[in-house]
Motif scaffolding. Structure first.
Motif, PDB file in Angstrom:
ATOM      1  N   ILE A 140      11.896   3.631  16.225  1.00 51.15           N
ATOM      2  CA  ILE A 140      11.460   4.187  15.023  1.00 51.15           C
ATOM      3  C   ILE A 140      10.424   5.304  15.206  1.00 51.15           C
ATOM      4  N   ASP A 141      10.106   5.812  14.424  1.00 50.01           N
ATOM      5  CA  ASP A 141       8.620   6.473  14.181  1.00 50.01           C
ATOM      6  C   ASP A 141       8.135   5.619  13.163  1.00 50.01           C
ATOM      7  N   VAL A 142       6.913   5.197  13.856  1.00 50.70           N
ATOM      8  CA  VAL A 142       5.957   4.127  12.968  1.00 50.70           C
ATOM      9  C   VAL A 142       5.567   5.064  11.878  1.00 50.70           C
ATOM     10  N   ARG A 143       5.210   4.461  10.626  1.00 48.41           N
ATOM     11  CA  ARG A 143       4.724   5.205   9.219  1.00 48.41           C
ATOM     12  C   ARG A 143       3.221   5.963   9.927  1.00 48.41           C
ATOM     13  N   GLY A 144       3.489   7.195   9.451  1.00 55.01           N
ATOM     14  CA  GLY A 144       2.494   8.043   9.659  1.00 55.01           C
ATOM     15  C   GLY A 144       2.847   8.987  10.809  1.00 55.01           C
ATOM     16  N   TYR A 145       3.839   8.746  11.313  1.00 57.54           N
ATOM     17  CA  TYR A 145       4.408   9.625  12.603  1.00 57.54           C
ATOM     18  C   TYR A 145       5.717  10.359  12.210  1.00 57.54           C
ATOM     19  N   GLY A 146       5.964  11.286  12.996  1.00 54.23           N
ATOM     20  CA  GLY A 146       7.227  12.159  13.027  1.00 54.23           C
ATOM     21  C   GLY A 146       8.012  12.102  11.513  1.00 54.23           C
ATOM     22  N   ARG A 147       9.033  11.930  11.558  1.00 55.89           N
ATOM     23  CA  ARG A 147       9.753  12.099  10.029  1.00 55.89           C
ATOM     24  C   ARG A 147       9.397  10.960   9.186  1.00 55.89           C
ATOM     25  N   SER A 148       8.988   9.740   9.603  1.00 60.09           N
ATOM     26  CA  SER A 148       8.744   8.842   8.665  1.00 60.09           C
ATOM     27  C   SER A 148       7.638   8.948   7.677  1.00 60.09           C
ATOM     28  N   SER A 149       7.519   8.425   6.623  1.00 57.12           N
ATOM     29  CA  SER A 149       6.582   8.569   5.508  1.00 57.12           C
ATOM     30  C   SER A 149       5.094   8.589   5.956  1.00 57.12           C
ATOM     31  N   ARG A 150       4.134   9.240   5.267  1.00 56.56           N
ATOM     32  CA  ARG A 150       2.886   9.207   5.446  1.00 56.56           C
ATOM     33  C   ARG A 150       2.061   8.914   4.313  1.00 56.56           C
ATOM     34  N   PRO A 151       1.785   7.761   4.015  1.00 56.86           N
ATOM     35  CA  PRO A 151       1.177   7.254   2.893  1.00 56.86           C
ATOM     36  C   PRO A 151      -0.149   7.999   2.909  1.00 56.86           C
ATOM     37  N   GLU A 152      -0.974   8.065   1.731  1.00 55.51           N
ATOM     38  CA  GLU A 152      -2.308   8.775   1.633  1.00 55.51           C
ATOM     39  C   GLU A 152      -3.277   7.757   1.929  1.00 55.51           C
ATOM     40  N   ALA A 153      -3.112   6.521   1.374  1.00 57.96           N
ATOM     41  CA  ALA A 153      -4.296   5.450   1.590  1.00 57.96           C
ATOM     42  C   ALA A 153      -4.473   5.197   2.988  1.00 57.96           C
ATOM     43  N   VAL A 154      -5.697   4.911   3.353  1.00 62.44           N
ATOM     44  CA  VAL A 154      -5.897   4.430   4.888  1.00 62.44           C
ATOM     45  C   VAL A 154      -5.468   2.995   4.886  1.00 62.44           C
ATOM     46  N   ASP A 155      -5.546   2.397   3.951  1.00 65.66           N
ATOM     47  CA  ASP A 155      -5.056   0.831   4.116  1.00 65.66           C
ATOM     48  C   ASP A 155      -3.570   0.539   3.994  1.00 65.66           C
ATOM     49  N   ALA A 156      -2.894   1.631   3.870  1.00 61.64           N
ATOM     50  CA  ALA A 156      -1.465   1.617   3.924  1.00 61.64           C
ATOM     51  C   ALA A 156      -1.078   1.414   5.465  1.00 61.64           C
ATOM     52  N   TYR A 157      -1.920   1.415   6.204  1.00 60.83           N
ATOM     53  CA  TYR A 157      -1.442   1.482   7.810  1.00 60.83           C
ATOM     54  C   TYR A 157      -1.806   0.313   8.292  1.00 60.83           C
ATOM     55  N   ARG A 158      -2.212  -1.017   7.429  1.00 57.34           N
ATOM     56  CA  ARG A 158      -2.770  -2.151   8.170  1.00 57.34           C
ATOM     57  C   ARG A 158      -1.434  -2.683   8.504  1.00 57.34           C
ATOM     58  N   MET A 159      -1.680  -3.816   9.227  1.00 57.63           N
ATOM     59  CA  MET A 159      -0.614  -4.491  10.184  1.00 57.63           C
ATOM     60  C   MET A 159       0.415  -5.138   9.343  1.00 57.63           C
ATOM     61  N   ARG A 160       0.141  -5.772   8.064  1.00 58.89           N
ATOM     62  CA  ARG A 160       0.999  -6.403   7.257  1.00 58.89           C
ATOM     63  C   ARG A 160       1.943  -5.194   6.755  1.00 58.89           C
ATOM     64  N   GLU A 161       1.820  -4.223   6.502  1.00 61.54           N
ATOM     65  CA  GLU A 161       2.573  -2.987   5.929  1.00 61.54           C
ATOM     66  C   GLU A 161       3.518  -2.580   7.350  1.00 61.54           C
ATOM     67  N   LEU A 162       3.014  -2.604   8.278  1.00 59.09           N
ATOM     68  CA  LEU A 162       3.864  -2.324   9.457  1.00 59.09           C
ATOM     69  C   LEU A 162       5.024  -3.220   9.892  1.00 59.09           C
ATOM     70  N   VAL A 163       4.479  -4.409   9.818  1.00 55.65           N
ATOM     71  CA  VAL A 163       5.557  -5.733   9.947  1.00 55.65           C
ATOM     72  C   VAL A 163       6.714  -5.535   8.725  1.00 55.65           C
ATOM     73  N   ALA A 164       6.252  -5.237   7.660  1.00 59.08           N
ATOM     74  CA  ALA A 164       6.955  -5.090   6.365  1.00 59.08           C
ATOM     75  C   ALA A 164       8.147  -4.058   6.943  1.00 59.08           C
ATOM     76  N   ASP A 165       7.613  -3.018   7.264  1.00 59.35           N
ATOM     77  CA  ASP A 165       8.359  -1.773   7.848  1.00 59.35           C
ATOM     78  C   ASP A 165       9.578  -2.104   8.744  1.00 59.35           C
ATOM     79  N   ASN A 166       9.046  -2.846   9.699  1.00 58.11           N
ATOM     80  CA  ASN A 166       9.965  -3.424  10.793  1.00 58.11           C
ATOM     81  C   ASN A 166      11.124  -4.516  10.017  1.00 58.11           C
ATOM     82  N   VAL A 167      10.885  -5.055   9.223  1.00 57.88           N
ATOM     83  CA  VAL A 167      11.639  -5.939   8.721  1.00 57.88           C
ATOM     84  C   VAL A 167      12.686  -5.420   7.795  1.00 57.88           C
TER      85      VAL A 167
END
Length: 327
Positions: free
Chosen positions: A62-89
Protein backbone atom coordinates in the motif's frame (compact mmCIF):
# COMPACT_ATOMS: atom_id res chain seq x y z
CA UNK A 1 6.14 -28.07 -4.98
CA UNK A 2 4.39 -26.17 -7.76
CA UNK A 3 3.10 -22.60 -7.37
CA UNK A 4 0.54 -20.66 -9.42
CA UNK A 5 2.02 -18.46 -12.12
CA UNK A 6 3.02 -15.00 -10.96
CA UNK A 7 0.68 -12.30 -12.23
CA UNK A 8 1.93 -8.88 -13.25
CA UNK A 9 1.66 -6.14 -10.61
CA UNK A 10 -1.72 -4.39 -10.70
CA UNK A 11 -2.40 -0.89 -9.36
CA UNK A 12 -5.70 -0.42 -7.53
CA UNK A 13 -7.51 2.26 -5.58
CA UNK A 14 -9.73 0.96 -2.78
CA UNK A 15 -12.05 2.84 -0.41
CA UNK A 16 -10.92 3.50 3.16
CA UNK A 17 -11.63 5.93 6.01
CA UNK A 18 -8.91 8.13 4.45
CA UNK A 19 -10.98 8.29 1.26
CA UNK A 20 -8.88 5.98 -0.87
CA UNK A 21 -5.80 3.81 -0.48
CA UNK A 22 -3.59 3.08 -3.46
CA UNK A 23 -2.03 -0.37 -3.54
CA UNK A 24 -0.12 -2.59 -5.90
CA UNK A 25 -1.19 -6.22 -5.94
CA UNK A 26 0.55 -9.31 -7.27
CA UNK A 27 0.08 -13.06 -7.00
CA UNK A 28 -2.61 -15.38 -5.66
CA UNK A 29 -2.97 -17.17 -2.33
CA UNK A 30 -3.06 -16.07 1.32
CA UNK A 31 -3.00 -12.28 1.61
CA UNK A 32 0.19 -10.53 2.74
CA UNK A 33 -0.13 -6.78 3.30
CA UNK A 34 3.10 -4.74 3.03
CA UNK A 35 3.33 -1.35 4.78
CA UNK A 36 6.20 1.06 4.01
CA UNK A 37 7.86 3.66 6.21
CA UNK A 38 9.20 7.23 5.92
CA UNK A 39 10.05 8.61 3.40
CA UNK A 40 9.09 5.85 0.97
CA UNK A 41 6.07 4.32 -0.79
CA UNK A 42 4.72 1.00 -2.01
CA UNK A 43 7.78 1.00 -4.30
CA UNK A 44 10.09 0.11 -1.41
CA UNK A 45 8.69 -3.46 -1.65
CA UNK A 46 9.47 -3.84 -5.37
CA UNK A 47 11.96 -6.66 -4.71
CA UNK A 48 9.67 -8.56 -2.33
CA UNK A 49 6.46 -8.55 -4.34
CA UNK A 50 7.47 -10.88 -7.21
CA UNK A 51 9.31 -13.21 -4.83
CA UNK A 52 6.34 -13.57 -2.48
CA UNK A 53 3.93 -13.92 -5.40
CA UNK A 54 6.09 -16.68 -6.87
CA UNK A 55 6.05 -18.42 -3.49
CA UNK A 56 2.25 -18.64 -3.56
CA UNK A 57 1.03 -15.48 -1.84
CA UNK A 58 -1.28 -12.66 -2.78
CA UNK A 59 0.79 -9.55 -2.01
CA UNK A 60 -0.61 -6.04 -1.62
CA UNK A 61 1.82 -3.16 -1.03
CA UNK A 62 0.00 0.00 0.00
CA UNK A 63 0.73 3.70 -0.09
CA UNK A 64 0.04 4.75 3.50
CA UNK A 65 -2.40 7.68 3.73
CA UNK A 66 -0.51 10.89 3.00
CA UNK A 67 1.73 9.17 0.45
CA UNK A 68 1.61 8.54 -3.29
CA UNK A 69 -1.84 8.11 -4.79
CA UNK A 70 -3.57 7.51 -1.45
CA UNK A 71 -5.73 10.26 0.07
CA UNK A 72 -4.03 13.07 1.99
CA UNK A 73 -6.45 14.42 4.60
CA UNK A 74 -5.82 17.99 5.75
CA UNK A 75 -6.12 17.52 9.51
CA UNK A 76 -2.93 16.52 11.34
CA UNK A 77 -4.86 14.19 13.64
CA UNK A 78 -6.07 12.25 10.59
CA UNK A 79 -2.64 10.55 10.67
CA UNK A 80 -2.91 9.02 14.14
CA UNK A 81 -2.40 5.29 14.57
CA UNK A 82 -6.04 4.32 14.97
CA UNK A 83 -6.81 5.87 11.58
CA UNK A 84 -3.95 3.97 9.94
CA UNK A 85 -5.15 0.72 11.50
CA UNK A 86 -8.61 1.41 10.08
CA UNK A 87 -7.08 1.89 6.62
CA UNK A 88 -5.35 -1.48 6.85
CA UNK A 89 -8.58 -3.20 7.86
CA UNK A 90 -10.39 -1.47 4.99
CA UNK A 91 -7.79 -2.73 2.51
CA UNK A 92 -8.26 -6.34 3.67
CA UNK A 93 -12.03 -6.00 3.33
CA UNK A 94 -11.78 -4.29 -0.08
CA UNK A 95 -9.67 -7.18 -1.33
CA UNK A 96 -12.42 -9.59 -0.30
CA UNK A 97 -10.46 -11.21 2.51
CA UNK A 98 -11.18 -11.67 6.21
CA UNK A 99 -7.60 -11.95 7.47
CA UNK A 100 -4.08 -11.09 6.36
CA UNK A 101 -0.45 -11.35 7.37
CA UNK A 102 0.98 -7.88 7.91
CA UNK A 103 4.62 -6.90 7.26
CA UNK A 104 5.90 -3.38 7.93
CA UNK A 105 9.17 -1.48 7.67
CA UNK A 106 10.21 1.61 9.67
CA UNK A 107 6.99 3.50 10.55
CA UNK A 108 5.25 0.66 8.76
CA UNK A 109 6.55 -1.68 11.47
CA UNK A 110 4.89 0.47 14.13
CA UNK A 111 1.70 0.62 12.08
CA UNK A 112 1.78 -3.16 11.63
CA UNK A 113 2.39 -3.79 15.32
CA UNK A 114 -0.46 -1.49 16.35
CA UNK A 115 -2.76 -3.10 13.79
CA UNK A 116 -1.97 -6.52 15.25
CA UNK A 117 -2.75 -5.25 18.76
CA UNK A 118 -5.96 -3.43 17.90
CA UNK A 119 -7.39 -5.93 15.39
CA UNK A 120 -6.05 -9.42 16.16
CA UNK A 121 -9.19 -10.79 14.51
CA UNK A 122 -7.97 -9.47 11.15
CA UNK A 123 -4.17 -9.62 11.35
CA UNK A 124 -3.11 -13.17 12.11
CA UNK A 125 0.67 -12.69 11.97
CA UNK A 126 3.01 -9.70 11.91
CA UNK A 127 6.50 -9.13 10.51
CA UNK A 128 8.54 -6.14 11.69
CA UNK A 129 11.50 -4.80 9.71
CA UNK A 130 14.12 -2.38 11.12
CA UNK A 131 12.06 -0.97 14.03
CA UNK A 132 11.67 -3.36 16.99
CA UNK A 133 8.38 -3.72 18.84
CA UNK A 134 8.26 -1.85 22.13
CA UNK A 135 4.93 -1.80 24.00
CA UNK A 136 3.28 1.51 24.76
CA UNK A 137 4.42 2.91 28.10
CA UNK A 138 6.75 5.28 29.86
CA UNK A 139 6.69 9.07 29.62
CA UNK A 140 4.94 11.07 26.90
CA UNK A 141 6.98 10.59 23.67
CA UNK A 142 7.63 14.31 23.11
CA UNK A 143 9.23 14.50 26.55
CA UNK A 144 11.53 11.60 25.71
CA UNK A 145 12.64 13.08 22.39
CA UNK A 146 13.17 16.55 23.85
CA UNK A 147 15.59 15.04 26.35
CA UNK A 148 17.71 13.42 23.64
CA UNK A 149 20.70 15.05 22.01
CA UNK A 150 21.81 17.50 24.66
CA UNK A 151 22.61 20.76 22.88
CA UNK A 152 21.42 19.26 19.61
CA UNK A 153 17.89 18.42 18.51
CA UNK A 154 16.68 14.89 17.84
CA UNK A 155 15.19 14.54 14.36
CA UNK A 156 11.77 13.42 15.66
CA UNK A 157 11.40 16.67 17.60
CA UNK A 158 12.54 18.55 14.48
CA UNK A 159 9.80 16.85 12.45
CA UNK A 160 7.01 17.60 14.91
CA UNK A 161 6.52 21.31 14.22
CA UNK A 162 4.26 21.67 11.15
CA UNK A 163 5.99 23.38 8.23
CA UNK A 164 9.49 23.31 9.65
CA UNK A 165 10.91 20.21 7.99
CA UNK A 166 8.84 20.87 4.88
CA UNK A 167 10.70 24.18 4.46
CA UNK A 168 13.99 22.27 4.39
CA UNK A 169 12.88 19.40 2.16
CA UNK A 170 10.48 20.69 -0.45
CA UNK A 171 12.74 23.15 -2.33
CA UNK A 172 14.93 20.15 -3.31
CA UNK A 173 13.02 16.95 -2.67
CA UNK A 174 15.25 14.75 -4.81
CA UNK A 175 18.45 15.97 -3.17
CA UNK A 176 17.04 15.61 0.33
CA UNK A 177 15.78 12.08 -0.32
CA UNK A 178 19.12 11.06 -1.79
CA UNK A 179 20.78 12.42 1.35
CA UNK A 180 18.61 10.65 3.90
CA UNK A 181 18.80 7.36 2.00
CA UNK A 182 22.60 7.66 1.95
CA UNK A 183 22.77 8.71 5.61
CA UNK A 184 21.09 5.50 6.79
CA UNK A 185 22.56 3.00 4.29
CA UNK A 186 25.42 0.77 5.42
CA UNK A 187 27.65 1.58 2.44
CA UNK A 188 27.30 5.38 2.60
CA UNK A 189 26.42 6.33 6.19
CA UNK A 190 28.82 8.71 7.99
CA UNK A 191 31.68 7.17 9.94
CA UNK A 192 31.08 6.84 13.70
CA UNK A 193 33.44 9.73 14.44
CA UNK A 194 31.40 12.16 12.29
CA UNK A 195 28.26 14.04 13.45
CA UNK A 196 25.16 11.84 13.55
CA UNK A 197 22.51 12.89 10.99
CA UNK A 198 19.76 11.84 13.43
CA UNK A 199 20.60 15.01 15.36
CA UNK A 200 20.40 18.62 14.19
CA UNK A 201 22.67 21.41 15.39
CA UNK A 202 20.75 24.35 16.83
CA UNK A 203 19.77 26.57 13.94
CA UNK A 204 20.82 23.92 11.41
CA UNK A 205 19.07 21.38 9.21
CA UNK A 206 19.21 17.61 8.75
CA UNK A 207 20.70 18.13 5.31
CA UNK A 208 23.82 19.67 6.89
CA UNK A 209 24.95 16.20 7.99
CA UNK A 210 23.92 14.11 5.01
CA UNK A 211 26.84 12.35 3.28
CA UNK A 212 27.66 12.65 -0.38
CA UNK A 213 27.24 9.69 -2.71
CA UNK A 214 24.43 7.33 -3.58
CA UNK A 215 23.99 3.93 -1.91
CA UNK A 216 24.43 0.88 -4.13
CA UNK A 217 20.81 -0.22 -3.75
CA UNK A 218 19.44 3.09 -5.05
CA UNK A 219 19.52 3.52 -8.83
CA UNK A 220 18.88 6.85 -10.50
CA UNK A 221 15.55 5.45 -11.66
CA UNK A 222 14.63 4.43 -8.11
CA UNK A 223 15.42 7.92 -6.89
CA UNK A 224 13.36 9.36 -9.72
CA UNK A 225 10.36 7.30 -8.60
CA UNK A 226 10.59 8.40 -4.97
CA UNK A 227 11.29 12.03 -5.82
CA UNK A 228 8.47 12.13 -8.34
CA UNK A 229 5.96 10.99 -5.72
CA UNK A 230 7.00 13.52 -3.08
CA UNK A 231 7.42 16.37 -5.54
CA UNK A 232 3.77 15.81 -6.43
CA UNK A 233 2.35 15.23 -2.94
CA UNK A 234 4.63 17.30 -0.74
CA UNK A 235 5.80 16.01 2.65
CA UNK A 236 3.06 17.29 4.96
CA UNK A 237 1.04 14.07 5.02
CA UNK A 238 4.10 11.88 5.53
CA UNK A 239 5.49 14.10 8.32
CA UNK A 240 2.12 14.22 10.06
CA UNK A 241 2.79 10.70 11.33
CA UNK A 242 5.47 12.15 13.62
CA UNK A 243 3.06 14.85 14.78
CA UNK A 244 0.68 12.33 16.33
CA UNK A 245 3.01 10.45 18.66
CA UNK A 246 1.67 12.07 21.84
CA UNK A 247 -1.90 11.64 20.61
CA UNK A 248 -1.24 7.93 19.94
CA UNK A 249 0.26 7.57 23.42
CA UNK A 250 -2.99 8.94 24.87
CA UNK A 251 -5.40 7.03 22.63
CA UNK A 252 -3.66 3.65 22.99
CA UNK A 253 -3.39 3.72 26.79
CA UNK A 254 -5.43 0.52 27.05
CA UNK A 255 -2.54 -1.31 25.39
CA UNK A 256 0.07 -0.14 27.89
CA UNK A 257 2.67 -2.91 28.18
CA UNK A 258 0.64 -5.22 25.94
CA UNK A 259 2.37 -8.09 24.14
CA UNK A 260 1.67 -9.07 20.53
CA UNK A 261 0.63 -12.71 20.74
CA UNK A 262 0.27 -13.57 17.05
CA UNK A 263 3.11 -15.34 15.25
CA UNK A 264 5.76 -12.67 14.61
CA UNK A 265 9.07 -11.99 12.91
CA UNK A 266 11.74 -9.32 13.41
CA UNK A 267 14.58 -8.46 11.03
CA UNK A 268 16.97 -5.59 11.73
CA UNK A 269 20.15 -4.16 10.28
CA UNK A 270 23.32 -4.49 12.33
CA UNK A 271 24.33 -0.89 11.50
CA UNK A 272 20.87 0.61 11.84
CA UNK A 273 20.41 3.03 14.75
CA UNK A 274 16.81 1.80 15.11
CA UNK A 275 18.18 -1.63 15.99
CA UNK A 276 21.09 -0.56 18.18
CA UNK A 277 19.25 2.13 20.14
CA UNK A 278 16.39 -0.27 20.84
CA UNK A 279 18.51 -3.23 21.85
CA UNK A 280 16.62 -3.55 25.14
CA UNK A 281 13.35 -3.89 23.22
CA UNK A 282 14.81 -6.79 21.25
CA UNK A 283 16.01 -8.45 24.47
CA UNK A 284 12.46 -8.16 25.84
CA UNK A 285 10.92 -10.15 22.97
CA UNK A 286 10.30 -13.31 25.05
CA UNK A 287 7.66 -11.32 26.96
CA UNK A 288 6.62 -8.68 24.40
CA UNK A 289 6.47 -11.01 21.36
CA UNK A 290 5.60 -14.41 22.85
CA UNK A 291 4.62 -15.66 19.38
CA UNK A 292 8.03 -14.80 17.91
CA UNK A 293 9.03 -17.28 15.19
CA UNK A 294 12.33 -15.67 14.21
CA UNK A 295 14.55 -12.70 15.07
CA UNK A 296 17.44 -11.80 12.79
CA UNK A 297 20.09 -9.09 12.70
CA UNK A 298 21.77 -8.71 9.29
CA UNK A 299 25.38 -7.71 9.80
CA UNK A 300 26.71 -4.69 7.90
CA UNK A 301 23.19 -3.69 6.87
CA UNK A 302 21.62 -0.29 7.36
CA UNK A 303 18.05 0.94 7.72
CA UNK A 304 16.59 0.38 4.22
CA UNK A 305 16.78 -3.32 4.87
CA UNK A 306 14.51 -4.83 2.21
CA UNK A 307 16.22 -2.72 -0.46
CA UNK A 308 19.80 -3.11 0.78
CA UNK A 309 19.55 -6.89 1.16
CA UNK A 310 16.52 -8.01 -0.86
CA UNK A 311 17.49 -11.63 -1.43
CA UNK A 312 18.08 -12.27 2.28
CA UNK A 313 14.86 -10.51 3.24
CA UNK A 314 12.91 -12.48 0.66
CA UNK A 315 14.32 -15.75 1.93
CA UNK A 316 13.56 -14.93 5.56
CA UNK A 317 10.04 -13.72 4.77
CA UNK A 318 9.18 -16.77 2.66
CA UNK A 319 10.55 -19.13 5.29
CA UNK A 320 8.56 -17.36 8.02
CA UNK A 321 5.37 -17.29 5.98
CA UNK A 322 5.73 -21.00 5.32
CA UNK A 323 6.08 -21.67 9.05
CA UNK A 324 3.14 -19.44 9.91
CA UNK A 325 1.00 -21.22 7.33
CA UNK A 326 -2.72 -20.56 7.51
CA UNK A 327 -2.98 -20.62 11.31
Amino acid sequence: MSHPPTTDPTHRLVPSPAGRIHLVEQGAGPLVLLVHGFPESWYSWRHQMPALASAGYRVAAIDVRGYGRSSRPEAVDAYRMRELVADNVAVVEALGEETAVLVGHDWGANIAATSALVRPDVFRAVGLLSVPYAPRGGPRPSEVFTGMGGEEEFYVSYFQEPGRAEAEIEPDVRGWLAGIYAALSADTMPAPDLPDPHFIARGGTMRDRFPAGRPAWLSERDLDVYAGEFERTGLRGALSRYRNMDRDWEELAEFDGAPITQPSLFIGGGRDASTTWMGDAIKAYPSTLPGLVGSHILEDCGHWIQQERPEEINRLLIDWLGRVGDR
